[in-house]
Design an enzyme around this catalytic site. Structure first.
Site, PDB file in Angstrom:
ATOM      1  CG  HIS A  76      -2.057   0.878   1.259  1.00  0.00           C
ATOM      2  ND1 HIS A  76      -2.381   1.706   0.228  1.00  0.00           N
ATOM      3  CD2 HIS A  76      -2.950   1.176   2.260  1.00  0.00           C
ATOM      4  CE1 HIS A  76      -3.417   2.467   0.562  1.00  0.00           C
ATOM      5  NE2 HIS A  76      -3.773   2.166   1.803  1.00  0.00           N
TER       6      HIS A  76
ATOM      7  CG  ASP B  25       3.285   4.402  -3.965  1.00  0.00           C
ATOM      8  OD1 ASP B  25       3.369   5.488  -3.381  1.00  0.00           O
ATOM      9  OD2 ASP B  25       2.475   3.520  -3.658  1.00  0.00           O
TER      10      ASP B  25
ATOM     11  CG  HIS C 226      -3.982   0.918  -8.289  1.00  0.00           C
ATOM     12  ND1 HIS C 226      -5.325   0.908  -7.984  1.00  0.00           N
ATOM     13  CD2 HIS C 226      -3.391   1.722  -7.383  1.00  0.00           C
ATOM     14  CE1 HIS C 226      -5.523   1.677  -6.942  1.00  0.00           C
ATOM     15  NE2 HIS C 226      -4.375   2.179  -6.553  1.00  0.00           N
TER      16      HIS C 226
HETATM   17  N1  ACO Z   1       4.822  -6.761 -10.820  1.00  0.00           N
HETATM   18  C1  ACO Z   1       4.671  -7.949 -11.473  1.00  0.00           C
HETATM   19  N2  ACO Z   1       3.519  -8.599 -11.585  1.00  0.00           N
HETATM   20  C2  ACO Z   1       2.441  -8.045 -11.026  1.00  0.00           C
HETATM   21  C3  ACO Z   1       2.497  -6.815 -10.348  1.00  0.00           C
HETATM   22  C4  ACO Z   1       3.749  -6.175 -10.260  1.00  0.00           C
HETATM   23  N3  ACO Z   1       3.874  -5.009  -9.621  1.00  0.00           N
HETATM   24  N4  ACO Z   1       1.266  -6.484  -9.876  1.00  0.00           N
HETATM   25  C5  ACO Z   1       0.463  -7.481 -10.253  1.00  0.00           C
HETATM   26  N5  ACO Z   1       1.166  -8.425 -10.947  1.00  0.00           N
HETATM   27  C6  ACO Z   1       0.632  -9.625 -11.578  1.00  0.00           C
HETATM   28  C7  ACO Z   1       0.320 -10.708 -10.554  1.00  0.00           C
HETATM   29  O1  ACO Z   1       1.449 -11.560 -10.354  1.00  0.00           O
HETATM   30  C8  ACO Z   1      -0.840 -11.395 -11.209  1.00  0.00           C
HETATM   31  O2  ACO Z   1      -0.325 -12.219 -12.241  1.00  0.00           O
HETATM   32  P1  ACO Z   1      -1.006 -13.658 -12.533  1.00  0.00           P
HETATM   33  O3  ACO Z   1      -2.387 -13.321 -13.021  1.00  0.00           O
HETATM   34  O4  ACO Z   1      -0.116 -14.285 -13.559  1.00  0.00           O
HETATM   35  O5  ACO Z   1      -1.000 -14.394 -11.216  1.00  0.00           O
HETATM   36  C9  ACO Z   1      -1.613 -10.284 -11.877  1.00  0.00           C
HETATM   37  O6  ACO Z   1      -0.628  -9.270 -12.158  1.00  0.00           O
HETATM   38  C10 ACO Z   1      -2.710  -9.684 -10.993  1.00  0.00           C
HETATM   39  O7  ACO Z   1      -2.132  -9.269  -9.771  1.00  0.00           O
HETATM   40  P2  ACO Z   1      -2.846  -9.273  -8.350  1.00  0.00           P
HETATM   41  O8  ACO Z   1      -1.823  -9.391  -7.265  1.00  0.00           O
HETATM   42  O9  ACO Z   1      -3.958 -10.271  -8.361  1.00  0.00           O
HETATM   43  O10 ACO Z   1      -3.468  -7.840  -8.355  1.00  0.00           O
HETATM   44  P3  ACO Z   1      -4.042  -7.088  -7.093  1.00  0.00           P
HETATM   45  O11 ACO Z   1      -5.100  -6.179  -7.577  1.00  0.00           O
HETATM   46  O12 ACO Z   1      -4.417  -8.037  -6.005  1.00  0.00           O
HETATM   47  O13 ACO Z   1      -2.781  -6.261  -6.536  1.00  0.00           O
HETATM   48  C11 ACO Z   1      -1.211  -4.572  -6.153  1.00  0.00           C
HETATM   49  C12 ACO Z   1      -2.606  -4.900  -6.711  1.00  0.00           C
HETATM   50  C13 ACO Z   1      -1.090  -5.090  -4.684  1.00  0.00           C
HETATM   51  C14 ACO Z   1      -1.053  -3.057  -6.104  1.00  0.00           C
HETATM   52  C15 ACO Z   1      -0.144  -5.225  -7.061  1.00  0.00           C
HETATM   53  O14 ACO Z   1      -0.252  -4.747  -8.391  1.00  0.00           O
HETATM   54  C16 ACO Z   1       1.280  -5.006  -6.541  1.00  0.00           C
HETATM   55  O15 ACO Z   1       1.759  -5.781  -5.693  1.00  0.00           O
HETATM   56  N6  ACO Z   1       1.973  -3.939  -7.045  1.00  0.00           N
HETATM   57  C17 ACO Z   1       3.289  -3.620  -6.535  1.00  0.00           C
HETATM   58  C18 ACO Z   1       3.168  -2.882  -5.207  1.00  0.00           C
HETATM   59  C19 ACO Z   1       2.707  -1.456  -5.402  1.00  0.00           C
HETATM   60  O16 ACO Z   1       3.213  -0.715  -6.242  1.00  0.00           O
HETATM   61  N7  ACO Z   1       1.745  -1.032  -4.544  1.00  0.00           N
HETATM   62  C20 ACO Z   1       1.223   0.344  -4.566  1.00  0.00           C
HETATM   63  C21 ACO Z   1      -0.188   0.374  -5.018  1.00  0.00           C
HETATM   64  S1  ACO Z   1      -0.768   2.034  -5.072  1.00  0.00           S
HETATM   65  C22 ACO Z   1      -1.112   2.412  -3.457  1.00  0.00           C
HETATM   66  O17 ACO Z   1      -1.383   1.595  -2.617  1.00  0.00           O
HETATM   67  C23 ACO Z   1      -1.055   3.796  -3.092  1.00  0.00           C
END
Ligand code: ACO
Length: 426
Positions: free
Chosen positions: A265, A360, A304
């Site tokens: 987050h 971010d 996201h």
């Molecule tokens: N890098 C690589 N792969 C990713 C990323 C990433 N940053 N984010 C998602 N994916 C992939 C997952 O592995 C998944 O792949 P799959 O379908 O082959 O299993 C697919 O994309 C969907 O991802 P989920 O984790 O199901 O997406 P979710 O909506 O639950 O997660 C999140 C969103 C937590 C923000 C995620 O994208 C992430 O971890 N990003 C990196 C951390 C980040 O930047 N957080 C800040 C968010 S903005 C904020 O909070 C202010």
């Protein structure tokens, strides 16, 4: 307009019709249908498809990359408003007139100082304490100094607690920052605006007052506006959840700060800089991307839950990067970030999953250039988010539809079994 949906139970084949109102099915509707002894329920870890409230504060269209506060596009507010003006909008639903804004700014200025006794609590933290831990504990401690916050049903008490929170967050954040550097606290300066005063409390030295630079103050205002609210994210959900058991604003926002601290987050911008440092140089970006695609790591600052398009906040931040770097000097990690983004926007892995830069991705680069260590980045997110949390808290408290938050579970443990005395256990 109401519509209906036919649901068939997978085991018994029993069918039932549910009424759909304003694009949602009310939980009460689902519960009415009791099939096989169990009322119907949704299984929705992470609430990806469950609305827990009606809200009139922030609108997001994740597919189109749209973010609006009270109907105003974020880019317009970032261009024309100050952070306190936006905080007023979030809380009151309308932009202030010039007179209302002056009164609101004056009110916030009078509440900037923190109680003297709280300073002794702050002094008690070890020098190595994470500033988010200091912030979380201090905001929780506010309730002992301002117990009137428990009268949240009274609009005057509620509004006083909100003004105190918004006014004191920068003061606490600056104290936490200076504690980490072993520096004496700097008192708020009443003649300075919200962001200028924050920079003053952070960076002024006994022999050298903070030199105010209009471009940097403006960059801080814009960053604060972008971070002010984001509808039902993890920390706002924490605030509402804790509010649902009848808590004061400070206790609820302390929970919000805890939720924001996590690397998935608000902690992501800290993680972005760590990632950029580990990559080290532009020629290692390809290798890093291969690791992401193989599932060995995540590209922090990408992806996201809601935005399946370029995060509109990331666009605005990216455009202020150059303004800030013109004054502070260029952060050398920028080149790596730009190359990562170029790969990410082009590569099938990211394109097919609709992963784009989020808020971010670039904010940490700016914060570092402004002179903040990585552990302060999430604090710089929490300070402006206080207005969003306060607006969401207020909406929750005054919403007759709301109840104590209590999700269902699907039990997968043992059925009832006989107790075995300890001596007879094998
Ligand atoms: N890098 C690589 N792969 C990713 C990323 C990433 N940053 N984010 C998602 N994916 C992939 C997952 O592995 C998944 O792949 P799959 O379908 O082959 O299993 C697919 O994309 C969907 O991802 P989920 O984790 O199901 O997406 P979710 O909506 O639950 O997660 C999140 C969103 C937590 C923000 C995620 O994208 C992430 O971890 N990003 C990196 C951390 C980040 O930047 N957080 C800040 C968010 S903005 C904020 O909070 C202010």
């Amino acid at each position: 307009m109401a519509d209906t949906l036919l649901i068939r139970h997978p085991a018994s084949g029993a069918e039932t019709e549910l009424t759909i109102t304003d694009a949602s099915i009310r939980a009460a509707e689902l519960r009415r249908f009791n099939i096989g002894g169990e009322p119907l329920a949704t299984f929705d870890p992470g609430f990806t498809n469950t609305a827990a409230c009606h809200s009139a504060i922030t609108y997001i269209d994740g597919d189109a990359g749209v973010l609006e506060y009270r109907g105003y596009p974020i880019a317009t507010l970032a261009e024309h408003s100050t952070y306190l003006e936006v905080a007023y909008l979030l809380l009151n639903g309308e932009l202030p007139t010039a007179t209302e804004l002056t009164a609101w700014e004056d009110r916030i200025t009078t509440h900037r100082r923190v109680p003297e006794e709280l300073k002794t609590v702050l002094a008690g933290f070890p020098a190595s304490a994470h500033p988010m831990t200091i912030l979380m504990s201090s905001v929780a401690a506010f309730f002992s100094f301002y117990p009137d916050a428990r009268n949240f049903d009274d609009p005057a008490s509620r509004s006083r607690a909100i003004a105190r929170l918004i006014a004191k967050m920068p003061t606490l954040a600056a104290y936490a920052f200076r504690k980490g550097r072993g520096e004496a606290y700097v008192a708020p300066e009443d003649d300075l605006g919200y962001c200028a005063n924050f920079l003053h409390m952070l960076f002024a030295q006994p022999d050298r007052p903070y030199e105010e630079h209009q471009h940097l103050v403006r960059a801080m205002e814009v960053l604060f506006i972008l971070h002010a609210d984001h509808e039902q994210n993890c920390s706002t959900n924490a605030v509402r959840s804790v509010a649902s058991s009848g808590n004061d604003l400070f206790t609820c926002c302390s929970a919000g700060i805890g939720a924001l601290h996590g690397p998935l987050h608000g902690g992501a911008n800290e993680a972005v800089l760590k990632m950029l440092r580990e990559i080290g140089s532009v020629d290692r970006v390809g290798e890093f991307i291969e690791g992401v695609k193989a599932g060995r790591t995540r590209m922090m600052g990408f992806g996201h839950r809601v935005y399946k398009n370029y995060d509109p906040r990331a666009k605005i931040i990216k455009s202020s990067v150059e303004d800030v770097f013109e004054i502070t000097g260029v952060n050398p990690l920028l080149k790596i970030a730009l190359e990562l983004e170029r790969y990410g926007l082009d590569d099938e892995y990211f394109v097919s999953r609709r992963l784009y830069p989020n808020v971010d991705f670039y904010s940490g680069l700016i914060y570092e250039a402004l002179g903040f260590p990585p552990e302060m980045f999430t604090v710089l997110f929490a300070v402006p988010r206080a207005s969003g949390w306060a607006a969401q808290y207020q909406e929750f408290i005054t919403d007759p539809e709301q109840k104590i938050a209590r999700p269902k579970q699907i039990y997968t443990g043992h059925s009832t079994r006989d107790y075995v005395p300890i001596g007879a256990r094998g």
